[in-house]
Design a protein around this motif. Structure first.
Motif, short mmCIF file in Angstrom:
data_model
loop_
_atom_site.label_atom_id
_atom_site.label_comp_id
_atom_site.label_asym_id
_atom_site.label_seq_id
_atom_site.Cartn_x
_atom_site.Cartn_y
_atom_site.Cartn_z
N ALA A 201 0.95 -1.19 -0.01
CA ALA A 201 0.07 -0.11 -0.02
C ALA A 201 0.74 1.18 0.13
CB ALA A 201 -0.88 0.07 1.21
N ASN A 202 1.93 1.25 0.78
CA ASN A 202 2.92 2.39 0.82
C ASN A 202 3.47 2.56 -0.51
OD1 ASN A 202 2.18 3.27 3.41
ND2 ASN A 202 3.83 1.83 4.19
N SER A 203 3.78 1.61 -1.03
CA SER A 203 4.60 1.52 -2.35
C SER A 203 3.71 2.24 -3.39
CB SER A 203 5.20 0.21 -2.65
OG SER A 203 6.17 -0.07 -1.70
N LEU A 204 2.27 1.66 -3.52
CA LEU A 204 1.50 2.19 -4.34
C LEU A 204 1.42 3.64 -4.23
CD1 LEU A 204 -1.73 -0.41 -4.57
CD2 LEU A 204 0.29 0.15 -6.22
N ARG A 205 1.28 4.17 -2.98
CA ARG A 205 1.18 5.46 -2.69
C ARG A 205 2.38 6.36 -3.09
NH1 ARG A 205 0.57 7.73 3.49
NH2 ARG A 205 -0.03 10.07 2.96
N MET A 206 3.66 5.81 -3.12
CA MET A 206 5.00 6.28 -3.68
C MET A 206 4.70 6.39 -5.26
SD MET A 206 7.58 4.37 -1.29
CE MET A 206 9.06 4.86 -2.22
N ARG A 207 4.14 5.38 -6.00
CA ARG A 207 4.04 5.46 -7.51
C ARG A 207 3.13 6.19 -7.87
NH1 ARG A 207 1.53 -0.17 -9.97
NH2 ARG A 207 3.87 -0.97 -9.99
N PHE A 208 1.83 6.39 -7.06
CA PHE A 208 0.83 7.48 -7.46
C PHE A 208 1.30 8.94 -7.24
CE2 PHE A 208 -2.42 3.95 -6.30
CZ PHE A 208 -2.04 3.27 -7.59
N ALA A 209 2.05 9.20 -6.13
CA ALA A 209 2.64 10.42 -5.93
C ALA A 209 3.58 10.89 -7.00
CB ALA A 209 3.54 10.66 -4.59
N MET A 210 4.63 10.07 -7.31
CA MET A 210 5.25 10.30 -8.58
C MET A 210 4.51 10.69 -9.91
SD MET A 210 8.37 11.15 -9.34
CE MET A 210 9.36 10.60 -8.03
N ARG A 211 3.30 9.74 -9.95
CA ARG A 211 2.64 10.37 -11.13
C ARG A 211 2.14 11.60 -11.39
NH1 ARG A 211 2.69 5.54 -12.85
NH2 ARG A 211 0.66 4.48 -12.62
N LEU A 212 2.09 12.10 -10.14
CA LEU A 212 1.39 13.62 -10.07
C LEU A 212 2.49 14.63 -9.85
CD1 LEU A 212 -1.41 13.25 -7.79
CD2 LEU A 212 -1.41 12.46 -10.22
N SER A 213 3.86 14.12 -10.08
CA SER A 213 4.92 15.14 -9.86
C SER A 213 4.79 16.34 -10.67
CB SER A 213 6.10 14.44 -9.84
OG SER A 213 6.25 13.81 -10.88
N SER A 214 4.32 16.26 -11.97
CA SER A 214 4.37 17.36 -13.08
C SER A 214 3.37 18.27 -12.84
CB SER A 214 4.63 16.98 -14.38
OG SER A 214 5.97 16.21 -14.66
N VAL A 215 2.07 17.57 -12.51
CA VAL A 215 0.97 18.39 -12.43
C VAL A 215 0.42 19.22 -11.05
CG1 VAL A 215 -0.60 16.55 -11.91
CG2 VAL A 215 -1.63 18.40 -13.14
N VAL A 216 0.72 18.41 -10.08
CA VAL A 216 0.64 19.05 -8.63
C VAL A 216 1.77 18.68 -7.91
CG1 VAL A 216 -1.78 19.42 -8.65
CG2 VAL A 216 -0.95 17.24 -8.01
#
Length: 575
Positions: A201-216
């Motif tokens: 779960a924490n690793s998914l959160r890291m993946r999803f956070a990186m996904r948003l790194s350019s927009v927010v």
């Protein structure tokens, strides 16, 4: 033994009410269904649904330029040929089976704290695949026809979906391990261990956070740093890898999907193909990057096979002539330095017979010559098999029924940490150390999970030592992440669009072939999948709002309209 529990096979019809009732409700008696069995089905479907793999074969693996040469990927992805029957499969099958089962299981497991939290985490994972491929989509209300009579679920925006993902993952980490119940339906390497589910779960959160790194970027940083410090840790070693377990069994192809028999890795089945004339060839883009970097994975991933007698029900029965094809090419170049003989990968948009290769004679390849001599009527040198074998195939070791379904690996974690550090986020270590650890973990992962020729410790050390971040560390990191995700192509495509690296071959620079029909004039690589055509009728109000929110640079809804977190066109290269 794996237990497969169907939530009712979906028969698509033109009647919107019947369709939405089927996709959002469950006709089983949920009070008698073990929610653990529903988790099993949903997890196995991730890579076990051959029908769903049509979307991978025709679009996802081609858009991200892992594969080319096969007719389907060359036509649909390579020529931007849209076909609803293939584009919709991921959406239809996940919503009608995996997500619906998970939602039903969540409802009936409220007194099983650990299982309920694990189900919610896996729902987030499955929903993220829909959102990252199609854009705005039902999330909070998905699959709730039976429990709340929501037959026409709201399409959450991608931004809203990601907020939901972060909320769920954060809550579930706090719940996992607090109950006394067992997660017996877990058919992954996590084995029902709540500590492992926390790391996932924490690793998914890291993946999803990186996904948003350019927009927010501020939101992305906050979520990433919180995930790194969250209770339970994250996927950091090979023993933490999240892999779906599949059985070594005969391929059943579409019949397995009809029967909801997901016990074999259907991505492997799809790559193997259903007959000798439809194998999976590696795209020149992938081959080129590994070749240029002296990557020891090159000939572990790419092999040259004579397929005349291969087995239709399992990935075996072909002859490996890789070394002989390489030697033939070297011999020809010793005579004529400009010769193209040897391994000749296809460009994106090319079928194996396009840009016709230099073809060896029987005598050029000792094994071919021997086989033809032993059985001249077997057809080893007929049906253009000598021409086909000049194209690099994916190694059959990656096409076995029991290959793991890759969900998350420690190698991915290292690349995420490397890029996070590059952006100045608060993580330990250096950009270079995480980058090199990611490469090492990627090679170790291939060694450990596939029956390839083992890469020695010396080979791995030499390659890791030789790889530098160069002038563009973001490009270097995401090139290696892209190669890693070859066996997790849906994440490979998402991360490539997010980072815009590696640069992909510009389809517009590849000469048009007379025998390949183009699907549209705009040959930029599509950046999303289009909604199933039936959605316009079946959930019209939400469909209209969602498409109106997601327009391309020409002001229309198309597969060229960027998903919310994808803020720029990809980088291209031309020869």
């Amino acid at each position: 033994m794996f237990v497969i529990v169907a939530a009712g096979a979906l028969a698509l019809t033109s009647c919107s009410k019947e369709y939405m009732t089927a996709i959002n409700t469950d006709d089983t008696k949920t009070s008698t269904v073990d929610p653990n069995n529903l988790l099993t089905t949903s997890m196995l479907q991730t890579y076990g649904d051959f029908d769903m793999m049509d979307t991978y074969r025709c679009y996802i693996t081609g858009f991200v330029q892992y594969y080319a040469g096969g007719w389907n990927v060359a036509t649909y992805a390579g020529q931007n040929m849209y076909k609803d029957d293939y584009s919709r499969k991921l959406w239809d099958k996940l919503y009608s089976v995996g997500i619906k089962n998970i939602v039903q299981a969540i409802e009936i497991s409220k007194d099983q704290t650990n299982l309920n939290a694990a189900l919610r985490v896996y729902r987030v994972y499955l929903l993220s695949q829909i959102v990252d491929c199609y854009g705005d989509a039902p999330c909070r209300e998905a699959g709730k026809g039976a429990t709340e009579r929501i037959l026409y679920p709201k399409y959450d925006t991608v931004q809203e979906a990601y907020e939901f993902f972060f909320e769920e993952l954060t809550e579930c980490v706090d719940l996992l391990g607090t109950g006394s119940d067992k997660i017996t339906g877990d058919v992954s390497s996590m084995g029902g261990n709540t500590d492992a589910w926390k790391k996932f779960a924490n690793s998914l959160r890291m993946r999803f956070a990186m996904r948003l790194s350019s927009v927010v970027p501020d939101k992305a940083r906050k979520e990433f740093e919180a995930a790194v410090l969250a209770s339970g840790g994250y996927v950091s070693t090979a023993s933490d890898n999240v892999l779906i377990k599949y059985l070594s069994k005969s391929f059943t192809f579409y019949q397995g999907a009809v029967d909801l028999d997901f016990r074999a890795n259907a991505l492997s089945e799809t790559l193997w193909g259903q007959d000798p004339t439809s194998p999976s060839f590696v795209c020149k883009t992938l081959y080129r990057y590994m070749q240029e970097n002296g990557d020891p994975r090159l000939y572990r991933i790419c092999r040259n096979y004579l397929n005349a007698k291969r087995n239709a029900a399992a990935a075996d029965g072909c002859y490996d002539l890789t070394d002989e094809v390489i030697a033939w090419g070297e011999a020809q170049r010793a005579i004529s330095p400009d010769s193209k003989a040897g391994i000749q990968p296809n460009d994106v948009g090319e079928a194996w017979y396009n840009n016709w290769p230099v073809v060896p004679e029987d005598k050029d390849l000792p094994t071919l010559a021997r086989l033809v001599k032993e059985d001249p009527n077997a057809g080893y040198d007929k049906n253009n098999y000598p021409a086909r074998l000049t194209r690099p195939f994916i190694n059959i070791a990656l096409e076995q029924a029991n290959c793991p379904g890759v969900v998350f690996t420690s190698a991915e974690t290292e690349f995420l940490l490397a890029e996070a550090k590059l952006m100045g986020w608060a993580v330990d270590g250096s950009v270079e150390s995480h980058y090199k650890d990611g490469i090492r973990s990627s090679l170790d992962f291939l060694n450990a999970n596939y029956s390839i020729e083992t890469m020695s410790a010396g080979e791995i050390d030499d390659f890791v030592d030789a790889m530098s971040l160069g002038d563009n560390p973001k490009e270097a990191i995401n090139l290696q992440a892209w190669i890693l995700h070859l066996t997790n192509p849906i994440e490979g495509w998402a991360n490539q669009r997010r980072s815009d690296y590696p640069a992909l071959k510009d389809r517009r620079s590849v000469p048009e072939e007379a025998n390949m029909q183009r699907g549209e004039d705009d040959l930029r690589i599509p950046v999303r999948l289009r909604y199933p055509a039936a959605e316009e009728e079946n959930n019209n109000a939400e469909f209209k709002k969602a498409t109106a929110r997601q327009l391309d640079d020409k002001g229309v809804y198309s597969w060229h309209s960027l998903i919310w977190w994808d803020v720029a066109e990809t980088h291209y290269y031309t020869d």
